[in-house]
Design a protein around this motif. Structure first.
Motif, mmCIF file in Angstrom:
data_model
loop_
_atom_site.group_PDB
_atom_site.id
_atom_site.type_symbol
_atom_site.label_atom_id
_atom_site.label_comp_id
_atom_site.label_asym_id
_atom_site.label_seq_id
_atom_site.Cartn_x
_atom_site.Cartn_y
_atom_site.Cartn_z
ATOM 1 N N GLY A 40 35.632 43.834 31.317
ATOM 2 C CA GLY A 40 36.744 42.954 31.214
ATOM 3 C C GLY A 40 36.802 42.262 29.851
ATOM 4 N N THR A 41 37.847 41.328 29.892
ATOM 5 C CA THR A 41 37.871 40.547 28.625
ATOM 6 C C THR A 41 38.400 39.060 28.893
ATOM 7 O OG1 THR A 41 38.820 40.557 26.164
ATOM 8 C CG2 THR A 41 40.404 41.527 28.058
ATOM 9 N N THR A 42 38.104 38.236 28.150
ATOM 10 C CA THR A 42 38.475 36.810 28.434
ATOM 11 C C THR A 42 38.946 36.255 26.974
ATOM 12 O OG1 THR A 42 36.412 36.538 29.895
ATOM 13 C CG2 THR A 42 37.466 34.591 28.753
ATOM 14 N N LEU A 43 40.267 35.614 27.427
ATOM 15 C CA LEU A 43 41.059 34.937 26.530
ATOM 16 C C LEU A 43 40.928 33.125 26.310
ATOM 17 C CD1 LEU A 43 43.415 35.136 24.330
ATOM 18 C CD2 LEU A 43 44.913 34.760 26.205
ATOM 19 N N PHE A 44 41.011 32.800 25.100
ATOM 20 C CA PHE A 44 40.792 31.389 25.084
ATOM 21 C C PHE A 44 38.982 30.842 25.002
ATOM 22 C CE2 PHE A 44 45.107 31.104 27.054
ATOM 23 C CZ PHE A 44 45.815 31.361 25.738
ATOM 24 N N GLY A 45 38.557 31.813 24.786
ATOM 25 C CA GLY A 45 37.126 31.209 24.375
ATOM 26 C C GLY A 45 36.807 30.860 23.175
ATOM 27 N N ALA A 87 49.145 33.451 27.245
ATOM 28 C CA ALA A 87 48.755 33.945 28.509
ATOM 29 C C ALA A 87 49.359 34.605 29.121
ATOM 30 C CB ALA A 87 48.552 32.556 29.254
ATOM 31 N N GLN A 88 50.746 34.604 29.008
ATOM 32 C CA GLN A 88 51.731 35.623 29.697
ATOM 33 C C GLN A 88 51.789 36.821 29.201
ATOM 34 O OE1 GLN A 88 55.396 33.591 29.247
ATOM 35 N NE2 GLN A 88 54.783 31.578 30.177
ATOM 36 N N MET A 89 51.307 36.901 27.675
ATOM 37 C CA MET A 89 51.337 38.306 27.241
ATOM 38 C C MET A 89 49.948 39.146 27.556
ATOM 39 S SD MET A 89 52.291 38.240 23.149
ATOM 40 C CE MET A 89 51.829 39.871 22.878
ATOM 41 N N PHE A 90 48.863 38.442 27.694
ATOM 42 C CA PHE A 90 47.645 38.867 27.983
ATOM 43 C C PHE A 90 47.544 39.479 29.236
ATOM 44 C CE2 PHE A 90 43.309 37.776 30.047
ATOM 45 C CZ PHE A 90 42.385 38.300 28.852
ATOM 46 N N VAL A 91 48.188 38.736 30.420
ATOM 47 C CA VAL A 91 48.396 39.213 31.769
ATOM 48 C C VAL A 91 49.224 40.367 31.798
ATOM 49 C CG1 VAL A 91 49.219 38.625 33.927
ATOM 50 C CG2 VAL A 91 47.866 36.884 32.844
ATOM 51 N N SER A 92 50.304 40.381 31.280
ATOM 52 C CA SER A 92 51.450 41.466 31.183
ATOM 53 C C SER A 92 50.934 42.825 30.558
ATOM 54 C CB SER A 92 52.568 41.101 30.867
ATOM 55 O OG SER A 92 52.823 40.676 29.387
ATOM 56 N N THR A 93 50.347 42.437 29.190
ATOM 57 C CA THR A 93 49.791 43.780 28.527
ATOM 58 C C THR A 93 48.701 44.526 29.133
ATOM 59 O OG1 THR A 93 50.471 42.560 26.573
ATOM 60 C CG2 THR A 93 49.061 44.294 26.354
ATOM 61 N N PRO A 107 41.807 48.917 33.480
ATOM 62 C CA PRO A 107 40.700 48.722 34.311
ATOM 63 C C PRO A 107 40.223 47.574 34.154
ATOM 64 C CG PRO A 107 40.385 50.191 32.427
ATOM 65 C CD PRO A 107 41.702 49.756 32.525
ATOM 66 N N LEU A 108 40.536 46.659 33.161
ATOM 67 C CA LEU A 108 39.710 45.402 32.886
ATOM 68 C C LEU A 108 40.021 44.474 33.879
ATOM 69 C CD1 LEU A 108 40.424 45.091 29.104
ATOM 70 C CD2 LEU A 108 38.516 45.974 30.057
ATOM 71 N N TYR A 109 38.863 43.512 34.269
ATOM 72 C CA TYR A 109 39.447 42.252 34.932
ATOM 73 C C TYR A 109 39.630 41.412 33.636
ATOM 74 C CZ TYR A 109 34.257 40.965 33.749
ATOM 75 O OH TYR A 109 33.112 40.660 33.270
ATOM 76 N N ARG A 110 40.531 40.397 34.032
ATOM 77 C CA ARG A 110 41.204 39.797 32.899
ATOM 78 C C ARG A 110 40.898 38.148 33.380
ATOM 79 N NH1 ARG A 110 46.964 41.491 34.781
ATOM 80 N NH2 ARG A 110 45.846 41.083 36.566
ATOM 81 N N ALA A 111 40.398 37.422 32.403
ATOM 82 C CA ALA A 111 39.953 36.205 32.656
ATOM 83 C C ALA A 111 40.409 35.315 31.513
ATOM 84 C CB ALA A 111 38.164 35.964 32.559
ATOM 85 N N MET A 112 40.664 33.921 31.753
ATOM 86 C CA MET A 112 41.168 33.188 30.899
ATOM 87 C C MET A 112 40.600 31.743 30.889
ATOM 88 S SD MET A 112 45.156 33.468 30.157
ATOM 89 C CE MET A 112 45.813 33.495 31.695
ATOM 90 N N TYR A 132 47.155 29.290 35.580
ATOM 91 C CA TYR A 132 46.379 30.732 35.311
ATOM 92 C C TYR A 132 46.237 31.653 36.680
ATOM 93 C CZ TYR A 132 45.507 29.056 30.515
ATOM 94 O OH TYR A 132 45.534 28.562 29.268
ATOM 95 N N GLU A 133 45.777 31.227 37.813
ATOM 96 C CA GLU A 133 45.714 31.716 38.951
ATOM 97 C C GLU A 133 46.938 32.215 39.310
ATOM 98 O OE1 GLU A 133 42.967 31.624 43.098
ATOM 99 O OE2 GLU A 133 44.537 29.930 42.493
ATOM 100 N N LYS A 134 47.915 31.528 39.310
ATOM 101 C CA LYS A 134 49.385 32.114 39.578
ATOM 102 C C LYS A 134 50.067 32.943 38.817
ATOM 103 C CE LYS A 134 53.747 29.871 41.167
ATOM 104 N NZ LYS A 134 54.464 28.633 41.041
ATOM 105 N N LEU A 135 49.572 33.074 37.322
ATOM 106 C CA LEU A 135 50.119 34.001 36.603
ATOM 107 C C LEU A 135 49.602 35.328 36.820
ATOM 108 C CD1 LEU A 135 51.924 33.391 33.826
ATOM 109 C CD2 LEU A 135 49.840 33.059 32.920
#
Length: 301
Positions: free
Chosen positions: A46-51, A68-74, A79-84, A101-104
């Motif tokens: 996985g990878t996490t954004l905004f740490g 946040a939008q780029m992170f989810v769409s890219t 295979p990664l889980y995406r966390a923010m 973020y959940e809705k995104l």
């Protein structure tokens, strides 16, 4: 249909996404997309954004939304889980951001408890509970007393684990091993990850941890260590970790230091265009640059 991750599936190597800037300090979207694509093929889980390693306090709200939008769409379909990470110091804002973020479409959240102006332990607990109650996806509750000045007891953390099965715990007190053992003795069902550049990666896995959340410039090294450990190849895991240790022990003496080092390594590898960090930051010395060169020759990536 999108996969829904459970708390038990938030495991393995989960690097914090760095924040690429141009030399004038603007967001470098092209480098950001290239970094995310690199991480999706790195073998990480996985990878996490905004740490903290994403330099989150140095971002404008509009930049944060765009990223946040780029992170989810890219990373859609990777295979990664995406966390923010939700870093707001106001409970009301943290709840709104978590829901947004959940809705995104993120797979999990990380939650930095509020620490500015030293809120009471009860206020902090209420903040954590409010965010956990606001969403259904896994939430990594971050315990980083060195960075926040906030102490949470293993008992307090165990109360969160008992009440919220979708909570995951990122424990990065220094050292974290005894604390984690004490916490897991009280909450054996809980999932624990460790940050702190993976300094205690193998000890934490041995203590019952499920993964590591380092920076993202040499993710492949952590992936190799984790795979050795998973395959029962303890000696290989130990040898590789011992080889890495002198570097990360030095770089982790200050958060801004390792953030700058990681950005410099990413730039040297051609993954991002520049190693610029927004100010105030950390100035690398000629000796630091030599150490980075030695690191890149010790760990061909």
């Amino acid at each position: 249909m999108a996969k829904h991750f459970t708390a038990q599936e938030i495991i393995g190597v989960n690097p914090i996404t760095a924040m690429p800037f141009t030399t004038s300090g603007e967001i470098d979207e092209r480098s950001f997309a290239r970094l995310l694509e690199h991480l999706s093929t790195s073998g990480a889980q996985g990878t996490t954004l905004f740490g903290i390693a994403s330099e989150f306090p140095k971002l404008h709200d509009m930049e944060r939304d765009r990223l946040a939008q780029m992170f989810v769409s890219t990373l859609a379909g990777s295979p990664l889980y995406r966390a923010m990470s939700v870093t707001d110091h106001s409970t009301e804002l943290a709840v709104k951001r978590a829901r947004y973020y959940e809705k995104l479409g993120v797979d999990a959240l990380m939650l930095l408890p509020p620490f500015f102006l030293s809120p009471s332990p009860q206020a902090i607990q209420e903040h954590i509970f409010a965010v956990l109650e606001a969403v259904d996806i896994p939430v990594m509750v971050q315990y980083a007393p060195g960075e926040t000045g906030l102490a949470i007891t293993p008992e307090q953390l165990a109360a969160v684990a008992e009440r919220y099965p979708h909570a995951v715990f990122k424990i990065e007190c220094n050292p974290p091993v005894d604390y984690t053992r004490e916490f897991l003795a009280k909450a054996p069902q809980a999932s624990v990850l460790n940050g702190y550049a993976g300094l205690y990666m193998l000890q934490m896995l041995a203590a019952g941890g499920k993964g590591v959340m380092p920076g993202c410039s040499f993710t492949e090294v952590y992936v190799r260590i984790y795979r050795h450990w998973k395959n029962g190849e303890q000696q290989q895991a130990e040898a590789l970790h011992q080889k890495l240790l002198p570097y990360i022990q030095r770089w982790m003496t200050h958060c801004e230091y390792i953030i700058q080092v990681e950005k410099t390594i990413l730039a040297r590898r051609g993954i991002i265009a520049t190693d610029y960090c927004r100010r105030p930051g950390w100035q690398l010395t000629a000796e630091d640059q030599q150490l980075i060169e030695r690191f890149l020759s010790d760990f061909p990536l």
